[in-house]
Design a protein around this motif. Sequence first.
Motif, PDB file in Angstrom:
ATOM      1  N   ASN A 356       7.213   1.787  55.267  1.00 41.09           N
ATOM      2  CA  ASN A 356       6.269   0.826  55.846  1.00 41.09           C
ATOM      3  C   ASN A 356       6.028   1.094  57.330  1.00 41.09           C
ATOM      4  O   ASN A 356       4.900   0.959  57.832  1.00 41.09           O
ATOM      5  N   VAL A 357       7.080   1.496  58.037  1.00 41.48           N
ATOM      6  CA  VAL A 357       6.922   1.819  59.460  1.00 41.48           C
ATOM      7  C   VAL A 357       6.059   3.067  59.631  1.00 41.48           C
ATOM      8  O   VAL A 357       5.174   3.119  60.489  1.00 41.48           O
ATOM      9  N   LEU A 358       6.309   4.070  58.799  1.00 42.83           N
ATOM     10  CA  LEU A 358       5.524   5.301  58.860  1.00 42.83           C
ATOM     11  C   LEU A 358       4.051   5.027  58.603  1.00 42.83           C
ATOM     12  O   LEU A 358       3.174   5.519  59.326  1.00 42.83           O
ATOM     13  N   ASN A 359       3.769   4.222  57.595  1.00 49.23           N
ATOM     14  CA  ASN A 359       2.366   3.940  57.259  1.00 49.23           C
ATOM     15  C   ASN A 359       1.667   3.147  58.352  1.00 49.23           C
ATOM     16  O   ASN A 359       0.468   3.329  58.579  1.00 49.23           O
ATOM     17  N   ASP A 360       2.393   2.297  59.052  1.00 54.15           N
ATOM     18  CA  ASP A 360       1.799   1.573  60.176  1.00 54.15           C
ATOM     19  C   ASP A 360       1.363   2.539  61.272  1.00 54.15           C
ATOM     20  O   ASP A 360       0.283   2.399  61.853  1.00 54.15           O
ATOM     21  N   VAL A 361       2.203   3.519  61.547  1.00 54.52           N
ATOM     22  CA  VAL A 361       1.885   4.496  62.591  1.00 54.52           C
ATOM     23  C   VAL A 361       0.663   5.328  62.199  1.00 54.52           C
ATOM     24  O   VAL A 361      -0.252   5.545  63.007  1.00 54.52           O
ATOM     25  N   VAL A 362       0.615   5.803  60.953  1.00 54.00           N
ATOM     26  CA  VAL A 362      -0.509   6.623  60.501  1.00 54.00           C
ATOM     27  C   VAL A 362      -1.790   5.807  60.454  1.00 54.00           C
ATOM     28  O   VAL A 362      -2.875   6.292  60.835  1.00 54.00           O
ATOM     29  N   LEU A 363      -1.709   4.546  60.013  1.00 53.42           N
ATOM     30  CA  LEU A 363      -2.888   3.672  59.977  1.00 53.42           C
ATOM     31  C   LEU A 363      -3.424   3.426  61.378  1.00 53.42           C
ATOM     32  O   LEU A 363      -4.647   3.492  61.609  1.00 53.42           O
ATOM     33  N   ASP A 364      -2.529   3.154  62.317  1.00 56.56           N
ATOM     34  CA  ASP A 364      -2.959   2.939  63.705  1.00 56.56           C
ATOM     35  C   ASP A 364      -3.621   4.197  64.267  1.00 56.56           C
ATOM     36  O   ASP A 364      -4.612   4.109  65.009  1.00 56.56           O
ATOM     37  N   ALA A 365      -3.074   5.359  63.919  1.00 57.71           N
ATOM     38  CA  ALA A 365      -3.654   6.620  64.399  1.00 57.71           C
ATOM     39  C   ALA A 365      -5.072   6.801  63.876  1.00 57.71           C
ATOM     40  O   ALA A 365      -5.967   7.249  64.614  1.00 57.71           O
ATOM     41  N   GLN A 366      -5.301   6.449  62.601  1.00 53.90           N
ATOM     42  CA  GLN A 366      -6.652   6.557  62.034  1.00 53.90           C
ATOM     43  C   GLN A 366      -7.622   5.610  62.707  1.00 53.90           C
ATOM     44  O   GLN A 366      -8.770   5.959  62.962  1.00 53.90           O
ATOM     45  N   MET A 367      -7.161   4.416  63.002  1.00 52.51           N
ATOM     46  CA  MET A 367      -8.042   3.425  63.618  1.00 52.51           C
ATOM     47  C   MET A 367      -8.398   3.822  65.051  1.00 52.51           C
ATOM     48  O   MET A 367      -9.529   3.600  65.500  1.00 52.51           O
TER      49      MET A 367
END
Length: 435
Positions: A356-367
């Motif tokens: 979940n932490v990893l996906n938050d970082v990748v999602l923020d990077a995309q945004m």
Amino acid sequence: MIRGTIALVGRPNVGKSTIFNALIGERKSIVEDSPGVTRDRIYGEVEWLTQQYRVIDTGGIQLENQPFSEEINMQVDIAIEEADVIVMLVSAREGVVSDDIAIARRLQKSKKPVILAVNKADNESLRMNTYEFYELGLGDPIPISGTHRLGLGDLLDEVVKDMPDRNLPSYEGITSFCVIGRPNVGKSSLVNAILKEERSIVSNIEGTTRDAIDTAFRHEDREYRIIDTAGIRKRGKIYESIEKYSILRAQGAIERSNVALFLIDGELGIREQDKHVAGLAHEAGKGVIIVYNKWDSVEKDEKTMNQITKKIREEFKYLDYAPIAFVSAKTGAKVSNLIPLIDQVHDACTLRIPTNVLNDVVLDAQMMNPPKPHNGRQLKIYYSSLVSVEPPTFVLFVNDPELFHFSYKRYIENKLREAFGFVGTPIHIIARKKS
């Protein structure tokens, strides 16, 4: 883990490079129908029965006074010394020749397991020629064809039978690091400085250290294994091949390590061979620390360290993640800084990240920086997962892996480093289509 090393030897033009390419599954050696094309040893890996083996392709053993014959013979001597099993190749088309007999006697003196492979046995008539090779006294000859890839399984079965058990120690739960670099850059001196004892021989003669030396020690209640890689002893005619030989030694040490200390000679500066040695650790996915040794011998002012750092970054762009340490193994200056740095890199290599932490970082990077459209289509990253460590390997599930451009992959890598550090460790990112 590499189970052992196989050396392919024989006179020129018996098909060693063809067999080598067939075994490793790629065209790495130059293949040409003329004697003596392969002049240096070339290394590759073959997997058989779930085990991996290193294969050395050598220049042909030349028994006559021909161009490059002395250099080729030195390379073969080194390959024979390094090999666990030797495969002697001969030609079914030409039958037994005097050079084959001389080479067979030379290999028998090595006291290593020798398997005789009769190459170019492309049809039944040529396979019948196999029997005359019993004359060499190397046991049952195995007919093979590198061109048609026939009999290679039978050959590897015999190799496996003769491969000695290495019984390498398990270093699970222990921080294991190696010291790699060109000959005479101060590897053994650094080992001694870290251990604070004369554990390894120190000498200014290149190639003093013959074998990789594993030494256990404790530091502040943490256990370590240090692996001192070797050069080559000056024996007989083997004198110009030191740097090539040290590459093979470094490979074995890197495989058993978590972190590699890559040494640069501060007196001589960066050499082309340095890039080859450092590339071994990078390609193996190990943690890397660049150690600029002999700092005490460098004429310097307040700008020197920054200038050298810039030069290192320019020459080793693929190691931009690796920290740089300036030390003097001879005086011990700043050597004490290495153990904390090794801990930091080892911890980064083995870091586990909740999904979940990893996906938050990748999602923020995309945004923050959405992928640019390509041919009217845009990359979408649905979710990510850390699938393994040493090195950290991430799988990103996307709509189309072909849309995952190198530049955007680099961007995601930078964001992962910003979020989690990953000091001194390469990162592998794999894009897969979401099912």
